[in-house]
Scaffold this motif. Structure first.
Motif, mmCIF file in Angstrom:
data_model
loop_
_atom_site.group_PDB
_atom_site.id
_atom_site.type_symbol
_atom_site.label_atom_id
_atom_site.label_comp_id
_atom_site.label_asym_id
_atom_site.label_seq_id
_atom_site.Cartn_x
_atom_site.Cartn_y
_atom_site.Cartn_z
ATOM 1 N N GLY A 267 59.836 2.504 -90.202
ATOM 2 C CA GLY A 267 59.946 1.498 -89.155
ATOM 3 C C GLY A 267 59.536 0.122 -89.649
ATOM 4 N N GLU A 268 58.456 0.067 -90.433
ATOM 5 C CA GLU A 268 57.998 -1.213 -90.972
ATOM 6 C C GLU A 268 59.007 -1.789 -91.962
ATOM 7 N N LEU A 269 59.580 -0.931 -92.802
ATOM 8 C CA LEU A 269 60.577 -1.393 -93.771
ATOM 9 C C LEU A 269 61.824 -1.905 -93.059
ATOM 10 N N PHE A 270 62.286 -1.175 -92.048
ATOM 11 C CA PHE A 270 63.514 -1.569 -91.352
ATOM 12 C C PHE A 270 63.329 -2.919 -90.670
ATOM 13 N N ARG A 271 62.177 -3.108 -90.054
ATOM 14 C CA ARG A 271 61.924 -4.365 -89.348
ATOM 15 C C ARG A 271 61.613 -5.518 -90.303
ATOM 16 N N SER A 272 61.262 -5.211 -91.539
ATOM 17 C CA SER A 272 60.894 -6.269 -92.485
ATOM 18 C C SER A 272 62.092 -7.098 -92.947
ATOM 19 N N GLY A 273 63.300 -6.631 -92.688
ATOM 20 C CA GLY A 273 64.494 -7.343 -93.143
ATOM 21 C C GLY A 273 65.606 -6.411 -93.560
ATOM 22 N N PHE A 274 65.290 -5.139 -93.722
ATOM 23 C CA PHE A 274 66.280 -4.137 -94.123
ATOM 24 C C PHE A 274 67.476 -4.137 -93.168
ATOM 25 N N GLY A 275 67.203 -4.016 -91.878
ATOM 26 C CA GLY A 275 68.280 -3.893 -90.900
ATOM 27 C C GLY A 275 69.166 -5.110 -90.804
ATOM 28 N N GLU A 276 68.632 -6.290 -91.147
ATOM 29 C CA GLU A 276 69.402 -7.526 -91.023
ATOM 30 C C GLU A 276 70.448 -7.697 -92.122
ATOM 31 N N LEU A 277 70.395 -6.886 -93.148
ATOM 32 C CA LEU A 277 71.332 -7.024 -94.262
ATOM 33 C C LEU A 277 72.709 -6.430 -93.958
ATOM 34 N N PHE A 278 72.807 -5.630 -92.907
ATOM 35 C CA PHE A 278 74.055 -4.918 -92.630
ATOM 36 C C PHE A 278 74.790 -5.592 -91.478
ATOM 37 N N SER A 279 75.892 -6.271 -91.812
ATOM 38 C CA SER A 279 76.667 -6.951 -90.775
ATOM 39 C C SER A 279 78.080 -6.394 -90.661
ATOM 40 N N THR A 280 78.482 -5.520 -91.590
ATOM 41 C CA THR A 280 79.822 -4.929 -91.553
ATOM 42 C C THR A 280 79.742 -3.459 -91.962
ATOM 43 N N ILE A 281 80.790 -2.731 -91.630
ATOM 44 C CA ILE A 281 80.859 -1.333 -92.066
ATOM 45 C C ILE A 281 80.923 -1.261 -93.583
ATOM 46 N N ARG A 282 81.569 -2.253 -94.202
ATOM 47 C CA ARG A 282 81.636 -2.251 -95.661
ATOM 48 C C ARG A 282 80.240 -2.338 -96.272
ATOM 49 N N ASP A 283 79.359 -3.118 -95.655
ATOM 50 C CA ASP A 283 77.969 -3.183 -96.127
ATOM 51 C C ASP A 283 77.346 -1.792 -96.111
ATOM 52 N N ILE A 284 77.580 -1.061 -95.034
ATOM 53 C CA ILE A 284 77.017 0.286 -94.912
ATOM 54 C C ILE A 284 77.598 1.209 -95.970
ATOM 55 N N LYS A 285 78.914 1.152 -96.159
ATOM 56 C CA LYS A 285 79.556 2.046 -97.136
ATOM 57 C C LYS A 285 79.086 1.756 -98.554
ATOM 58 N N SER A 374 65.342 -11.586 -96.063
ATOM 59 C CA SER A 374 65.267 -10.132 -95.882
ATOM 60 C C SER A 374 64.654 -9.449 -97.097
ATOM 61 N N ILE A 375 65.088 -9.839 -98.286
ATOM 62 C CA ILE A 375 64.583 -9.212 -99.510
ATOM 63 C C ILE A 375 63.091 -9.485 -99.671
ATOM 64 N N ASP A 376 62.660 -10.677 -99.292
ATOM 65 C CA ASP A 376 61.240 -11.012 -99.358
ATOM 66 C C ASP A 376 60.425 -10.067 -98.473
ATOM 67 N N GLY A 377 60.898 -9.856 -97.253
ATOM 68 C CA GLY A 377 60.192 -8.950 -96.351
ATOM 69 C C GLY A 377 60.145 -7.530 -96.879
ATOM 70 N N ILE A 378 61.258 -7.071 -97.448
ATOM 71 C CA ILE A 378 61.323 -5.714 -98.000
ATOM 72 C C ILE A 378 60.357 -5.569 -99.173
ATOM 73 N N CYS A 379 60.329 -6.571 -100.048
ATOM 74 C CA CYS A 379 59.438 -6.518 -101.214
ATOM 75 C C CYS A 379 57.975 -6.408 -100.788
ATOM 76 N N LYS A 380 57.602 -7.119 -99.758
ATOM 77 C CA LYS A 380 56.201 -7.093 -99.342
ATOM 78 C C LYS A 380 55.821 -5.758 -98.703
ATOM 79 N N GLU A 381 56.825 -5.016 -98.218
ATOM 80 C CA GLU A 381 56.553 -3.661 -97.753
ATOM 81 C C GLU A 381 56.463 -2.687 -98.921
ATOM 82 N N LEU A 382 57.307 -2.882 -99.919
ATOM 83 C CA LEU A 382 57.317 -1.971 -101.072
ATOM 84 C C LEU A 382 56.137 -2.219 -102.007
ATOM 85 N N PHE A 383 55.755 -3.482 -102.152
ATOM 86 C CA PHE A 383 54.718 -3.853 -103.116
ATOM 87 C C PHE A 383 53.564 -4.548 -102.376
#
Length: 690
Positions: A267-285, A374-383
């Motif tokens: 939940g923390e990772l998704f809210r950190s910016g992960f979810g905002e990176l997906f704007s199309t189905i192609r992004d998901i695929k 988004s990547i900044d938020g994800i990095c701070k959750e991972l590291f």
């Protein structure tokens, strides 16, 4: 399974609910009755599903009312091939409706066009197929042929639908050529063009500010009706992502749920910016396909689920930044303090310097601000180390297979087990083998041969909470039995993970986690059964030293003074037996054993043993060699012999007398190690402060 990035064909595949709009566009095409051509623009960003939308539209058209073909200009390497293929396809469509005569005239028309400047230059006759077409044409003007074609097409009942896709992938010259083709040369009656493009990109490529040509105004002159694909509902898009992630995790781990800790971190990772990176189905695929492939290579037991989801999203959406992480790991993982602290006055300056370097990486390698955020938020959750006041728990990180663990970091960037490392399945195999001593022994010797035993012992110690008393007993009995076979040496001043130290650490820590009443009986059994002496002597000596500290700190003693004395006397008996059997001299760590024997029994008993040992040349050399030790220094390691240590066990003058009696002939027959011991005894190293 990799998710193919193919456009959908049927409405039952429509996950973004765009079919109703596609049906309306199809109705508009079917209702078109004009004699001239008509151009529809389908606008959307790359990957937004323009091709899928067009397929849904075409699927709703009555095939008795239209004939259509798809032209993808991105498939052609030069302008001549592009023009040639377009008119060949157009001619084939015309022939289906009007017959070969009109189709032939269309080819003649294309041949005449090759003589007109369309903004395309050709370097030679042989490389321009359209120039060859002009020789098929009768001596009539292009205007005459065009008039004839207009009349023929105006009278047909069916409409010709031309789909031109991927316009936004073309360069400036090709983009202008396609639009000129649609506007000037192919605007035939009963012809409907459906153009698919990213409006912003196309406008930028056809804008000529020096000539006052604005791309948006130019598009208005060509396209009669245009609309942007509606953005997918974000919740719907997320549901599709979650569905694919569930399938991906199930393929690796089987039916499983995230644990409480994993669920919280996800939940923390998704809210950190992960979810905002997906704007199309192609992004998901793109992401899910990459994730499944890399996860199949990694395997399920060597990475943390949530961390792997996070680092993979960085790899897909910010590949240049991803590549920079392993080469700048001092910014991301725990050892950053040691690598930077010497250059700054305090911890705040260290973290300020790290923050500056980290932010420069983000800015230089991720140009898009939204992605960078988004990547900044994800990095701070991972590291967590990126935050100045993060809670640090390296052992917990390693147990949880976190990417922020220095020992686990490389696993995530090598898509496999780094050379010399251990997979979780291998350490699980080691733990399971503790139910069968012979199997455990085989594995220990195998890892020693592969130079990975240090890693095994480190991980085994971290699994100590999962070891019951029988497994602890098996581990210690086997390790103590193999003390000579698994021996290694420290290689540097700060090398504290040599096998001797790790075996000692394992014994000390696992003993403390047992109930107090179980400790002495377990140790007594192990000491009595062990064929060797050094490891048990070393452990008991450390427990004796620790007893005083435990009392000072007011802690409960690991073993009481009385319990320690009982085991010390068991060891004294084993030492005396080895001395009587003339095997004590062959024991590893002879000097430590002699010191503890003196402490646990008496100086005189030890002196008597030494006197008997050094009464022969071989015994004297064995005794002296046992005092040679490696001195670890930042300036270079070297061997030394401490004469004071000898004197604490036996009169040094007697040793000197025996050494001085050694003849040159005897010296010549000695091994290099024996010669070194004699030389170090006679010439103490001046670098050592005696």
């Amino acid at each position: 399974m990799i998710l193919p990035d193919y456009p959908i064909e049927h409405k039952d595949q429509d996950q973004l609910k765009r079919f109703p709009l596609a049906a309306k566009v199809a109705t508009m095409i079917s209702a078109f009755t004009g004699k001239e051509s008509f151009v529809i623009g389908v606008e959307g960003k790359w990957g937004s599903g323009k091709t899928s939308f067009i397929n849904l539209t075409l699927g709703q058209l009555d095939k008795n009312d239209i004939v259509y073909f798809t032209f993808n200009p991105w498939n052609f390497s030069d302008e001549a091939s592009l023009l040639r293929d377009f008119f060949i396809k157009f001619s084939e469509a015309v022939e289906k409706i009007t017959g070969k005569k009109t189709g032939k005239r269309m080819k003649e028309y294309a041949g005449k066009l090759s003589e007109i400047d369309l903004g395309v230059s050709y370097e030679g006759f042989s490389f321009n197929p359209l120039k060859l077409l002009k020789f098929w044409s009768p001596d009539t003007s292009v205007e005459a042929i065009r008039k004839e074609l207009d009349g023929a097409l105006a009278g047909i009942a069916k409409k010709i639908v031309v789909v031109v896709d991927d316009i936004d992938r073309l360069d400036k010259k090709e983009t202008k050529l396609i639009l000129k083709l649609v506007k000037l040369t192919a605007d035939f009656p009963k012809t409907i063009f459906i153009l698919a493009y990213d409006r912003a990109r196309v406008e930028d490529r056809i804008t000529e500010r020096e000539n006052g040509l604005e791309g948006g105004e130019y598009l208005k002159k060509i396209i009669q009706v245009s609309f942007s694909l509606p953005l997918p509902d974000q919740q719907e898009l997320q549901n599709l992502l979650f569905k694919d992630l569930d399938a991906s995790i199930e393929a690796v781990y089987g039916k499983t749920d995230l644990t409480g800790k994993e669920e919280t971190r996800w939940g923390e990772l998704f809210r950190s910016g992960f979810g905002e990176l997906f704007s199309t189905i192609r992004d998901i695929k793109r992401y899910v396909s990459s994730l499944r492939l890399d996860w199949s290579i990694m395997g399920k037991s060597d990475v943390n689920k949530v961390d792997f989801l996070g680092i993979e999203v960085i790899r897909v959406f910010a590949p240049r930044f991803y590549d920079a992480i392993p080469s700048n790991k001092e910014l991301f993982i725990e050892d950053a303090m040691s690598s930077l602290a010497g250059r700054y006055r305090n911890e705040n300056e260290v973290f300020a310097a790290r923050k500056t370097q980290y932010e420069e990486l983000l800015k230089n390698l991720i140009p898009e601000e939204a992605v960078r955020r988004s990547i900044d938020g994800i990095c701070k959750e991972l590291f967590p180390q990126l935050e100045a006041h993060s809670t640090r728990s390296p052992e917990e990180w390693e147990r949880d297979l976190r990417i922020c663990s220095p020992e686990r970091f490389n696993f995530y960037f090598q898509l496999g087990i780094p050379f010399g490392e251990l997979s979780e399945s291998q350490i699980n195999e080691v733990v399971e083998s503790l139910t069968t001593p012979e199997t455990f022994k085989e594995l220990i010797l195998k890892f020693k041969e592969e130079k990975r035993l240090r890693k095994v012992l480190t991980k085994l110690l971290r699994r100590r909470d999962n070891l019951d008393e029988p497994k602890i007993k098996t581990a210690l009995s086997v390790l103590w039995e193999l003390e000579k076979q698994i021996n290694d040496e420290r290689e540097a001043v700060f090398d504290l993970d040599d096998i001797n130290t790790q075996v000692l650490r394992f014994g000390y820590q696992t003993l403390k986690q047992l109930p107090p009443t179980n400790r002495k009986p377990l140790l007594a059994d192990l000491v009595s059964e062990c064929p060797n002496i050094y490891y048990p002597v070393h452990l008991i000596a450390v427990l004796r030293q620790g007893l005083e500290k435990e009392i000072q700190r007011g802690e409960g003693a690991t073993l009481t003074d009385g319990e320690l004395k009982e085991i010390e006397q068991i060891l004294v008996g084993k030492i005396k037996t080895a001395a009587a059997n003339h095997t004590l001299k062959d024991e590893k760590g002879l000097i430590l054993i002699l010191y503890r024997w003196r402490e646990w029994e008496s100086f005189d008993v030890v002196s008597t043993y030494i006197r008997g040992l050094i009464s022969t040349r071989k015994g004297l050399l064995t005794f002296l060699k046992s005092f040679v030790s490696k001195v670890l220094s930042s300036a270079g390691n070297y061997n030394s012999l401490n004469r004071k240590s000898i004197e604490e066990l036996y009169p040094i003058l007697e040793i000197e007398t025996l050494v001085n009696a050694i003849t040159q002939d005897e010296l010549a027959r000695m091994t290099p190690q024996e010669k070194e011991a004699i030389d170090l005894f006679k010439n103490p190293d001046p670098r050592r402060d005696w």
